[in-house]
Enzyme design. Structure first.
Site, PDB file in Angstrom:
ATOM      1  N   ASP A  13       0.825  -1.210   0.000  1.00 47.74           N
ATOM      2  CA  ASP A  13       0.000   0.000   0.000  1.00 47.74           C
ATOM      3  C   ASP A  13       0.863   1.266   0.000  1.00 47.74           C
ATOM      4  O   ASP A  13       1.964   1.279   0.557  1.00 47.74           O
ATOM      5  CB  ASP A  13      -0.916   0.000   1.237  1.00 47.74           C
ATOM      6  N   ASN A  15       1.328   3.318  -3.012  1.00 42.87           N
ATOM      7  CA  ASN A  15       1.865   3.710  -4.324  1.00 42.87           C
ATOM      8  C   ASN A  15       1.335   5.069  -4.790  1.00 42.87           C
ATOM      9  O   ASN A  15       2.077   5.897  -5.305  1.00 42.87           O
ATOM     10  CB  ASN A  15       1.488   2.675  -5.389  1.00 42.87           C
ATOM     11  N   HIS A  30       2.470   3.416  -9.053  1.00 45.39           N
ATOM     12  CA  HIS A  30       2.300   1.959  -9.212  1.00 45.39           C
ATOM     13  C   HIS A  30       3.500   1.352  -9.952  1.00 45.39           C
ATOM     14  O   HIS A  30       3.942   0.253  -9.623  1.00 45.39           O
ATOM     15  CB  HIS A  30       1.008   1.647  -9.971  1.00 45.39           C
ATOM     16  N   LEU A 124      11.430 -20.369  -5.174  1.00 46.29           N
ATOM     17  CA  LEU A 124      10.481 -19.442  -4.539  1.00 46.29           C
ATOM     18  C   LEU A 124       9.132 -19.452  -5.265  1.00 46.29           C
ATOM     19  O   LEU A 124       9.074 -19.391  -6.494  1.00 46.29           O
ATOM     20  CB  LEU A 124      11.058 -18.017  -4.581  1.00 46.29           C
ATOM     21  N   ILE A 188      -6.599  -4.674   7.287  1.00 50.85           N
ATOM     22  CA  ILE A 188      -6.332  -5.909   6.538  1.00 50.85           C
ATOM     23  C   ILE A 188      -6.898  -5.822   5.116  1.00 50.85           C
ATOM     24  O   ILE A 188      -6.418  -6.496   4.198  1.00 50.85           O
ATOM     25  CB  ILE A 188      -6.923  -7.131   7.313  1.00 50.85           C
TER      26      ILE A 188
HETATM   27  C1  IPE Z   1      -5.081  -2.768  -0.236  1.00 45.14           C
HETATM   28  O1  IPE Z   1      -4.832  -1.436  -0.434  1.00 45.14           O
HETATM   29  C2  IPE Z   1      -5.150  -3.496  -1.554  1.00 45.14           C
HETATM   30  C3  IPE Z   1      -3.880  -3.714  -2.236  1.00 45.14           C
HETATM   31  C4  IPE Z   1      -2.694  -3.452  -1.768  1.00 45.14           C
HETATM   32  C5  IPE Z   1      -3.989  -4.294  -3.559  1.00 45.14           C
HETATM   33  P1  IPE Z   1      -6.020  -0.393  -0.671  1.00 45.14           P
HETATM   34  O2  IPE Z   1      -5.410   0.947  -0.666  1.00 45.14           O
HETATM   35  O3  IPE Z   1      -6.775  -0.785  -1.881  1.00 45.14           O
HETATM   36  O4  IPE Z   1      -6.930  -0.660   0.597  1.00 45.14           O
HETATM   37  P2  IPE Z   1      -7.835   0.354   1.418  1.00 45.14           P
HETATM   38  O5  IPE Z   1      -8.654   1.109   0.389  1.00 45.14           O
HETATM   39  O6  IPE Z   1      -6.895   1.236   2.151  1.00 45.14           O
HETATM   40  O7  IPE Z   1      -8.626  -0.521   2.310  1.00 45.14           O
HETATM   41  C1  IPE Z   2      -1.182   0.352  -3.948  1.00 43.94           C
HETATM   42  O1  IPE Z   2      -1.299   1.480  -3.230  1.00 43.94           O
HETATM   43  C2  IPE Z   2      -2.326  -0.590  -3.795  1.00 43.94           C
HETATM   44  C3  IPE Z   2      -2.927  -0.995  -5.081  1.00 43.94           C
HETATM   45  C4  IPE Z   2      -4.206  -1.010  -5.251  1.00 43.94           C
HETATM   46  C5  IPE Z   2      -2.065  -1.432  -6.175  1.00 43.94           C
HETATM   47  P1  IPE Z   2      -2.501   2.534  -3.375  1.00 43.94           P
HETATM   48  O2  IPE Z   2      -2.819   2.742  -4.810  1.00 43.94           O
HETATM   49  O3  IPE Z   2      -3.639   2.107  -2.517  1.00 43.94           O
HETATM   50  O4  IPE Z   2      -1.818   3.824  -2.815  1.00 43.94           O
HETATM   51  P2  IPE Z   2      -2.416   4.848  -1.781  1.00 43.94           P
HETATM   52  O5  IPE Z   2      -2.825   4.052  -0.579  1.00 43.94           O
HETATM   53  O6  IPE Z   2      -3.554   5.495  -2.451  1.00 43.94           O
HETATM   54  O7  IPE Z   2      -1.282   5.763  -1.518  1.00 43.94           O
HETATM   55 MG    MG Z   3      -4.119   2.425  -0.558  1.00 45.07          MG
END
Ligand code: IPE
Ligand code: IPE
Ligand code: MG
Length: 232
Positions: A13, A15, A30, A124, A188
């Site tokens: 999370d 990106n 991303h 892996l 989570i």
């Molecule tokens: C969790 O991150 C999903 C992934 C890393 C793919 P999100 O940014 O989508 O989750 P929420 O919106 O904070 O719950």
């Molecule tokens: C990556 O982080 C999770 C994916 C869905 C790929 P986010 O895109 O949720 O980034 P933030 O949380 O908005 O910074």
């Molecule tokens: Mg996010």
């Protein structure tokens, strides 16, 4: 005793925020995240982790702007076209947890190809959670179990935790020893709800693109120092 965790799962999370912080788009965030992912795969091979699960796209992520979703769907195509030969050389096996059927055709095809080509590899395991939802996984498991009971393939008295696990995407994998979430949120987000019941949870503030080797090792050591020294 071997202190290297067998299965590490990561909620990648942060990106989008990383992109913004660096004056770039969410998609560029991303892309930067995908580079960090490559590094973590490399580190995992190096320290002998058996399974690395990476949360790449949740079923909730479809609600994001179309342009961002399109970019997230195009990333695996770019990623596997570039990395698959190296994964073969390094004996890496690719698995997907999630609803692969409902992905755009190009994305689905590249994932199926990666799974098939690497299926005999014994190193892996990189398990991508793609179009994944822990709750839907359990609903689907329930539906399959009911079907199999109706068809007399299993009986209700036989149903136990081990049997239920056979109906999950992760049926061939051990439960994660540790679940790491980057980006500072302590949630989570529908990730491996059943499988992480007994896992160590590790929340780190750094945004995923910055979660490179030293922070990864630090996170693993941080969890394991409570138990015993982690020799890496
Ligand atoms: C969790 O991150 C999903 C992934 C890393 C793919 P999100 O940014 O989508 O989750 P929420 O919106 O904070 O719950
Ligand atoms: C990556 O982080 C999770 C994916 C869905 C790929 P986010 O895109 O949720 O980034 P933030 O949380 O908005 O910074
Ligand atoms: Mg996010």
């Amino acid at each position: 005793m071997n202190t290297i965790p067998k299965h590490v799962a990561i909620i990648m999370d942060g990106n989008g925020r990383w992109g913004k912080l660096h004056g770039r788009s969410r998609s560029e965030g991303h892309y930067a995240g995908s580079k960090t992912m490559e590094e973590l795969i490399d580190v995992s091979v190096g320290i002998g982790i058996e399974v690395l699960t990476l949360y790449a796209f949740s079923t909730e992520n479809w609600k994001r702007p179309k342009e961002e979703v399109n970019y997230l769907m195009s990333l695996p195509v770019k990623f596997f076209n570039q990395k698959l030969p190296e994964f073969m050389k390094r004996n890496i096996k690719i698995l997907i947890s999630g609803d692969i059927e409902n992905l755009p055709k190009g994305t689905r095809n590249v994932l199926v190809k990666a799974i098939e080509e690497t299926s005999d590899n014994t190193g892996l395991i990189v398990n991508f959670a793609m179009n994944y939802s822990g709750r839907s996984e359990m609903v689907q498991a329930a539906a399959h179990i009911i079907q199999d009971v109706k068809e007399n393939k299993i009986s209700i008295d036989q149903l136990d935790e081990k049997t239920l696990e056979n109906y999950l995407y992760t049926r061939t994998l051990p439960d994660p020893d540790i679940v790491i979430r980057t980006g500072g949120e302590k949630r989570i987000s529908n990730f491996l709800m059943w499988q992480s019941s007994m896992s160590e949870l590790c929340f780190v503030d750094e945004l995923f693109p910055d979660f490179k080797k030293p922070l990864f090792i630090k996170a693993l050591k941080g969890v394991y120092h409570r138990k015993q020294a982690l020799n890496i």
